[in-house]
Design a protein around this motif. Structure first.
Motif, mmCIF file in Angstrom:
data_model
loop_
_atom_site.group_PDB
_atom_site.id
_atom_site.type_symbol
_atom_site.label_atom_id
_atom_site.label_comp_id
_atom_site.label_asym_id
_atom_site.label_seq_id
_atom_site.Cartn_x
_atom_site.Cartn_y
_atom_site.Cartn_z
ATOM 1 N N HIS A 147 -90.033 75.736 80.531
ATOM 2 C CA HIS A 147 -89.363 74.977 81.588
ATOM 3 C C HIS A 147 -89.709 75.667 82.890
ATOM 4 C CE1 HIS A 147 -85.577 74.935 84.118
ATOM 5 N NE2 HIS A 147 -85.885 73.664 84.082
ATOM 6 N N SER A 148 -90.199 74.901 83.828
ATOM 7 C CA SER A 148 -90.556 75.501 85.107
ATOM 8 C C SER A 148 -89.437 75.286 86.113
ATOM 9 C CB SER A 148 -91.853 74.893 85.638
ATOM 10 O OG SER A 148 -91.600 73.603 86.145
ATOM 11 N N PHE A 149 -89.538 75.955 87.213
ATOM 12 C CA PHE A 149 -88.531 75.811 88.251
ATOM 13 C C PHE A 149 -88.648 74.475 88.978
ATOM 14 C CE2 PHE A 149 -88.630 80.401 87.632
ATOM 15 C CZ PHE A 149 -87.297 80.607 87.359
ATOM 16 N N THR A 150 -89.662 73.686 88.631
ATOM 17 C CA THR A 150 -89.786 72.349 89.220
ATOM 18 C C THR A 150 -89.117 71.306 88.334
ATOM 19 O OG1 THR A 150 -91.948 72.057 88.180
ATOM 20 C CG2 THR A 150 -91.909 72.885 90.456
ATOM 21 N N LYS A 151 -88.305 71.739 87.373
ATOM 22 C CA LYS A 151 -87.486 70.897 86.507
ATOM 23 C C LYS A 151 -88.269 70.142 85.439
ATOM 24 C CE LYS A 151 -83.843 69.958 89.831
ATOM 25 N NZ LYS A 151 -83.019 68.953 90.446
ATOM 26 N N ASN A 152 -89.480 70.565 85.110
ATOM 27 C CA ASN A 152 -90.205 69.847 84.078
ATOM 28 C C ASN A 152 -90.645 70.780 82.965
ATOM 29 O OD1 ASN A 152 -92.552 71.129 85.073
ATOM 30 N ND2 ASN A 152 -92.909 69.485 86.513
ATOM 31 N N LEU A 153 -91.069 70.177 81.849
ATOM 32 C CA LEU A 153 -91.602 70.951 80.729
ATOM 33 C C LEU A 153 -93.106 71.069 80.898
ATOM 34 C CD1 LEU A 153 -89.668 69.582 77.636
ATOM 35 C CD2 LEU A 153 -89.464 71.825 78.680
ATOM 36 N N GLN A 154 -93.618 72.268 80.653
ATOM 37 C CA GLN A 154 -95.047 72.506 80.766
ATOM 38 C C GLN A 154 -95.574 73.198 79.527
ATOM 39 O OE1 GLN A 154 -96.438 74.156 84.477
ATOM 40 N NE2 GLN A 154 -94.648 73.385 85.578
ATOM 41 N N ALA A 155 -96.882 73.141 79.345
ATOM 42 C CA ALA A 155 -97.559 73.806 78.237
ATOM 43 C C ALA A 155 -98.664 74.685 78.796
ATOM 44 C CB ALA A 155 -98.143 72.773 77.286
ATOM 45 N N LEU A 156 -98.791 75.884 78.246
ATOM 46 C CA LEU A 156 -99.821 76.818 78.673
ATOM 47 C C LEU A 156 -100.556 77.309 77.436
ATOM 48 C CD1 LEU A 156 -101.150 78.582 80.889
ATOM 49 C CD2 LEU A 156 -99.409 80.313 80.345
ATOM 50 N N ARG A 157 -101.862 77.060 77.389
ATOM 51 C CA ARG A 157 -102.680 77.561 76.283
ATOM 52 C C ARG A 157 -102.741 79.079 76.372
ATOM 53 N NH1 ARG A 157 -104.435 74.383 72.086
ATOM 54 N NH2 ARG A 157 -105.980 76.006 71.828
ATOM 55 N N LEU A 158 -102.520 79.750 75.270
ATOM 56 C CA LEU A 158 -102.536 81.208 75.246
ATOM 57 C C LEU A 158 -103.882 81.754 74.803
ATOM 58 C CD1 LEU A 158 -99.029 81.788 73.655
ATOM 59 C CD2 LEU A 158 -99.663 81.919 76.069
ATOM 60 N N ASP A 159 -104.729 80.903 74.236
ATOM 61 C CA ASP A 159 -105.995 81.364 73.681
ATOM 62 C C ASP A 159 -107.177 81.183 74.626
ATOM 63 O OD1 ASP A 159 -105.987 78.621 73.565
ATOM 64 O OD2 ASP A 159 -106.496 78.481 71.448
ATOM 65 N N ALA A 160 -106.925 80.723 75.842
ATOM 66 C CA ALA A 160 -107.989 80.556 76.821
ATOM 67 C C ALA A 160 -107.384 80.571 78.221
ATOM 68 C CB ALA A 160 -108.714 79.228 76.592
ATOM 69 N N PRO A 161 -108.101 81.101 79.191
ATOM 70 C CA PRO A 161 -107.555 81.078 80.548
ATOM 71 C C PRO A 161 -107.464 79.638 81.057
ATOM 72 C CG PRO A 161 -109.772 82.030 80.527
ATOM 73 C CD PRO A 161 -109.402 81.735 79.117
ATOM 74 N N ALA A 162 -106.303 79.255 81.435
ATOM 75 C CA ALA A 162 -106.092 77.886 81.920
ATOM 76 C C ALA A 162 -104.807 77.839 82.725
ATOM 77 C CB ALA A 162 -105.997 76.920 80.739
ATOM 78 N N LYS A 163 -104.674 76.787 83.495
ATOM 79 C CA LYS A 163 -103.434 76.553 84.218
ATOM 80 C C LYS A 163 -102.505 75.751 83.314
ATOM 81 C CE LYS A 163 -105.128 76.797 88.872
ATOM 82 N NZ LYS A 163 -104.833 76.388 90.213
ATOM 83 N N PRO A 164 -101.183 75.909 83.509
ATOM 84 C CA PRO A 164 -100.245 75.107 82.714
ATOM 85 C C PRO A 164 -100.441 73.621 82.991
ATOM 86 C CG PRO A 164 -99.105 76.837 83.930
ATOM 87 C CD PRO A 164 -100.508 76.812 84.428
ATOM 88 N N ARG A 165 -100.163 72.806 81.986
ATOM 89 C CA ARG A 165 -100.192 71.363 82.187
ATOM 90 C C ARG A 165 -98.780 70.829 82.014
ATOM 91 N NH1 ARG A 165 -100.465 67.597 77.728
ATOM 92 N NH2 ARG A 165 -100.421 68.752 75.788
ATOM 93 N N VAL A 166 -98.441 69.839 82.807
ATOM 94 C CA VAL A 166 -97.122 69.234 82.741
ATOM 95 C C VAL A 166 -97.054 68.371 81.488
ATOM 96 C CG1 VAL A 166 -95.526 67.638 83.857
ATOM 97 C CG2 VAL A 166 -96.810 69.287 85.228
ATOM 98 N N LEU A 167 -96.007 68.583 80.686
ATOM 99 C CA LEU A 167 -95.783 67.762 79.495
ATOM 100 C C LEU A 167 -94.850 66.601 79.817
ATOM 101 C CD1 LEU A 167 -95.237 70.367 76.654
ATOM 102 C CD2 LEU A 167 -97.160 68.800 76.918
ATOM 103 N N VAL A 168 -93.686 66.930 80.360
ATOM 104 C CA VAL A 168 -92.665 65.925 80.662
ATOM 105 C C VAL A 168 -92.205 66.147 82.093
ATOM 106 C CG1 VAL A 168 -90.412 64.991 80.044
ATOM 107 C CG2 VAL A 168 -91.906 65.910 78.250
ATOM 108 N N GLU A 169 -92.302 65.104 82.883
ATOM 109 C CA GLU A 169 -91.867 65.195 84.267
ATOM 110 C C GLU A 169 -91.169 63.896 84.639
ATOM 111 O OE1 GLU A 169 -93.644 66.899 88.357
ATOM 112 O OE2 GLU A 169 -94.947 65.505 87.293
ATOM 113 N N THR A 170 -89.888 64.009 84.903
ATOM 114 C CA THR A 170 -89.077 62.866 85.295
ATOM 115 C C THR A 170 -88.276 63.274 86.531
ATOM 116 O OG1 THR A 170 -87.136 63.476 83.990
ATOM 117 C CG2 THR A 170 -88.835 62.176 82.853
ATOM 118 N N PRO A 171 -87.509 62.370 87.110
ATOM 119 C CA PRO A 171 -86.691 62.749 88.271
ATOM 120 C C PRO A 171 -85.567 63.729 87.931
ATOM 121 C CG PRO A 171 -86.939 60.365 88.139
ATOM 122 C CD PRO A 171 -87.495 60.933 86.883
ATOM 123 N N VAL A 172 -85.266 63.888 86.641
ATOM 124 C CA VAL A 172 -84.194 64.792 86.230
ATOM 125 C C VAL A 172 -84.790 66.015 85.537
ATOM 126 C CG1 VAL A 172 -82.450 62.972 86.072
ATOM 127 C CG2 VAL A 172 -83.869 63.498 84.086
#
Length: 180
Positions: A12-37
Motif C-alpha cells: 500500500h503506498s501513501f497515494t492510497k493505492n495497491l502496488q506491486a514491485l518485482r523483487l527479482d529484477a530492477p523495476a519501478k512499482p506498478r499500480v495494481l488497484v487505484e480508485t478514488p478511495v
C-alpha cells in the motif's frame, strides 16, 4: 505481502493505492488497484491467481470492506466479499477459504470457489472473537493463519504490567536496502 512464488511485493503506498514491485529484477512499482478511495492490505491467494484486499467502500464512505480481483490482471473482475465492513484479509493455505476481521474484532471465514476467471464467495461464518489485540488505527494486519489452520494472534494483556514494545528505527531505509 509477498506473492506465493516470492517474486513480487504487494504494498500500500501513501497515494492510497495497491502496488506491486518485482523483487527479482530492477523495476519501478506498478499500480495494481487505484480508485478514488483507499486500498490496502493486499494478499495474493496461494495459487497466485487472486488478490484480496481491504478498501474503502464507495457506497458507504468511511467503511472498509473486503474485495477480490484476479491477479495479476486486476482489471478483469471485481467481487465484493463484505458489505458490512471487514479488514485484514488472509487466505487459508488451501486457497479455499478467505479469512477477515470484522470491525468489532470477530474473525470470519468465507468459503470461496474459483473457476477460470470466475470467483464466488460462499456464506460467511463467524469463527471467534476474543480478547485479542486489534490495535485500533493500525494499517497492517494483526493476525495470521498457520499452515495447519491455527490462528496466530496477540492476546490483550490481562495483568497490571504494561506491555513491552520493540521499536525498529530506520525500517524504510532497511526495506529499500533489502529490495535492491
Amino acid at each position: 505481502a509477498i506473492t506465493p512464488d516470492g517474486s513480487t511485493l504487494i504494498f500500500h503506498s501513501f497515494t492510497k493505492n495497491l502496488q506491486a514491485l518485482r523483487l527479482d529484477a530492477p523495476a519501478k512499482p506498478r499500480v495494481l488497484v487505484e480508485t478514488p478511495v483507499e486500498e490496502r492490505n493486499g494478499e495474493v491467494s496461494p495459487d497466485g491467481r487472486w488478490l484480496a484486499y481491504e478498501g474503502e467502500s464507495t457506497a458507504r464512505p468511511g467503511q472498509l470492506d473486503i474485495y477480490v480481483r484476479p491477479y495479476p490482471h486486476v482489471d478483469r473482475g471485481l467481487w465484493e466479499v463484505t458489505s458490512t465492513g471487514g479488514m485484514f484479509p488472509v487466505w487459508a493455505h488451501s486457497g479455499r477459504e478467505l479469512f477477515y476481521m470484522m470491525l468489532d474484532g470477530t474473525i470470519v471465514a468465507v468459503p470461496v470457489r474459483a473457476s477460470g476467471i470466475a470467483w464466488k464467495a460462499g456464506t460467511p461464518t463467524k469463527l471467534f472473537r476474543g480478547h485479542y489485540s486489534v490495535r485500533d488505527g493500525t494499517l497492517g494486519r494483526v493476525y495470521d493463519v498457520a499452515r495447519d489452520g491455527r490462528f496466530l494472534m496477540l492476546k490483550e494483556p490481562t495483568g497490571p504490567e504494561p506491555p513491552h514494545f520493540v521499536i525498529v528505527q530506520n525500517w524504510v531505509a532497511e526495506l529499500a536496502r533489502q529490495v535492491r
